[in-house]
Every structure is written in C-alpha cells, then in structure tokens.
Write an enzyme that holds these catalytic residues in place. Structure first.
Site, mmCIF file in Angstrom:
data_model
loop_
_atom_site.group_PDB
_atom_site.id
_atom_site.type_symbol
_atom_site.label_atom_id
_atom_site.label_comp_id
_atom_site.label_asym_id
_atom_site.label_seq_id
_atom_site.Cartn_x
_atom_site.Cartn_y
_atom_site.Cartn_z
ATOM 1 N N GLY A 259 0.802 -1.214 0.000
ATOM 2 C CA GLY A 259 0.000 0.000 0.000
ATOM 3 C C GLY A 259 0.837 1.266 0.000
ATOM 4 O O GLY A 259 2.065 1.243 0.105
ATOM 5 N N HIS A 260 0.137 2.384 -0.094
ATOM 6 C CA HIS A 260 0.840 3.670 -0.199
ATOM 7 C C HIS A 260 1.639 3.988 1.062
ATOM 8 O O HIS A 260 1.300 3.596 2.156
ATOM 9 C CB HIS A 260 -0.142 4.804 -0.528
#
Length: 349
Positions: A259-260
C-alpha cells in the site's frame, strides 16, 4: 529439467561446473579418490532433483538425513561431511553451501539460455515518445508504450505490452515482464519485475462522504532500489505525499500488494499473497511468510520473522518472531494452539 523448455546449448563438463563454483581441480580430486583427471571431461547431460540422480546427471544435497543408499551414480554437490556417507561411485563436488552452489549454476545457464536468443532491438510496433531517453543495448518489445520523459537506461529489457508512463526511470540492466504497467516510479539497477504487475498507481486513500466518496489524489512516487525482485501480478501503490519505498536486494513473491507510503527496507523477503495496508514499515532482513496481512501504520523491527497466514495488528520490535491472528510472540502462539487442542480432546472425552 524438462528438456522441452530448457536444454544446454553446448556440451557442459564437470570442469565447467568447477569453474563456475571456483573449485580447484586438486580439491575436486582430493574428494574423489577413485577418480582421475579424465573425470573432468565427463559431460553433464541433465540437472535434476536428488531423488532422480543417475549417471551424468547433476544435483545437490544439503540435508544428510535425505541420503539414499539406493542412489549409486551421478554428480552431487554436497558438504564434505556427507561424502563418507555416499556411494563411492558418485562424483562429489564439495561445497560448504550446496544449495547456494546449485542455484549459482542454474542462474548461470538459465540467463545464458533465455537472454542469448533475445537480441537487443526495438520492435516496430512499440510506441516511444520523442522526448523519452533510451540507453544503449535496450530491448523494447511489441506494443510497448514509452511515454514522454521516461528514461530507460543501458542494457535493460522491456518486454511486450508494457506501459512506462511519463518521467519514470528504469535503471541499468533491469527486466520488465510482459503486460506490466509502471507510472510515477523510479526503479534502480538490475531490478526484475515479472509479468502483469502494476507499480505506481494511486493508493486507497479517501475521506468517507455519504454523498460523494472519492479517492484522494496521490502526489508521491514509488522508489525501488537495486537488485530487487518483484513477482508476477504484484501491485505497489504510489505514496500519498511521501514516497512508497522498496530497498535493495528485496525479494517479493507473486500476488503481493504494498500500500501507499510503505517502507520495505533492504534484504526483506515477502512470500506470496502478502498484503500491506498503508504506511507499513519493515526493517532490514524481515522475512514474511505467505498470506500475511498487515494493518496500516504497523512497524516491524529488523531481523524479524512473521509466520504465514498471520494477521498483524500491532507493531513489534527488532528480532521478533511472531505468528497467529492476531499476531503475537511465535512461541506463545504455539503454546496457545497446543493448549486449545488439549482442551478439545478433553471435551471429546
């Protein structure tokens, strides 16, 4: 090996294998007292698993418990302490780390076989923006798109149907597999990205709104260090404001999601189907088993081990060994499982 998909281009001898592993002739003969220098010219016809070892076939053995006295011929890479336990007709290649030596041989011949026929060229169907920068000896496959400002450095191999978006950079000697999509990313040297991975797309950041919930625009990038491997069908999100960063010599299996704003430091290993929410940080040398899930904003200290199928909801310090759902100290988790099984047996009685 299956000769329909792989075969040696040229005759390979035991001497060739010794050269790859940097083992001297004197050391070889010292460990094969029934053999002489003519043995060096014996050819290797196949690379096989230990159980399929036979004359002119090469394998390795690390665990002496697996020694099979019914195997009486072949060429085996093993530790010196195992030599006296094997049939004297087996040709021994001594090495302190047999598995590593075997992989070194596979990598040597695999790369020669698969990269040699693929001459460096740019396919006529590839679409390359005039403002893209293409280095020397770069291969660009059919129907690949290289957008404005993208940089492909020397000796890189870009397969078919790849999209490399504006201002991305692919480092020297890197490989990008078929169908991969890359944007907002800076990728280091000697990185291998397998087919159908998506790197640098927007992450899953949003503010809930009953009327109109939408993804928050992401402004960060994906930064990938040198000598990192990314498997097939992986997704790595760009950062929201800061970058998503993958270090050097990181090994990422197939179907992994990052994920970011995550930070995966050097030498980490992530097995298949690992999923990280945003802002997860893994210190150096962290090993993550298959199917592990991380909640957001989790930090795992360096040299930690996470058992497969664990669900990690809390941070853990360096040198941790954890497992379970929710993840906890691995020994405590094992004790809990044993206790549950004993209780179940008591109830049945």
């Amino acid at each position: 090996m299956h000769k329909h998909f792989f075969k040696f281009d040229n005759l390979v001898t035991i001497k060739d294998i010794l050269n790859i592993l940097e083992i001297s002739v004197s050391v070889f003969l010292l460990n094969n007292i029934k053999k002489d220098i003519t043995t060096l010219e014996m050819h290797v016809s196949d690379i096989v698993s230990y159980k399929n070892l036979s004359i002119n076939k090469l394998s390795y053995l690390s665990d002496k418990k697996k020694i099979d006295n019914n195997i009486k011929n072949g060429i085996i890479i093993t530790e010196q302490k195992n030599i006296c336990l094997m049939n004297s007709d087996i040709i021994i290649i001594p090495h302190p780390m047999p598995k590593l030596a075997f992989y070194k041989i596979l990598n040597f011949y695999f790369d020669q076989y698969f990269l040699k026929p693929k001459l460096y060229s740019i396919h006529s169907s590839a679409i390359i923006d005039a403002k893209a920068i293409i280095g020397k000896n770069v291969n660009i496959g059919p129907f690949t798109i290289i957008e404005e400002g993208a940089i492909i450095e020397d000796n890189s191999y870009i397969s078919e149907r790849v999209t490399i978006s504006k201002n991305c950079k692919i480092g020297q000697g890197s490989f990008v597999g078929a169908g991969t999509f890359i944007e907002n990313s800076i990728i280091g040297d000697n990185v291998r990205i397998s087919s159908n991975s998506v790197i640098g797309k927007n992450g899953f950041g949003f503010i809930p709104n009953k009327i109109n919930t939408s993804i928050t625009p992401h402004l960060g990038a994906v930064i990938i260090g040198n000598n990192t491997n990314i498997g097939s069908c992986c997704t790595i999100d760009r950062g929201l404001l800061d970058n998503t960063t993958i270090g050097n010599f990181v090994m990422i299996d197939n179907q992994v999601h990052i994920g970011h704003n995550c930070l995966i430091e050097d030498f980490c290993i992530l097995a298949g189907k690992v999923g990280t929410s945003g802002s997860v940080s893994l210190g150096q040398h962290v090993i993550v088993g298959g199917g592990v899930n991380f909640s957001d904003n989790i930090t795992i200290g360096e040299n930690s081990l996470i058992a497969g199928a664990s669900n990690v909801f809390n941070s853990f310090p360096e040198n941790s060994k954890i497992g379970g759902s929710p993840a906890q100290d691995l020994m405590e988790w094992k004790k809990l499982i044993v206790s549950q099984r004993l209780n179940l047996k008591k109830r049945k009685k």
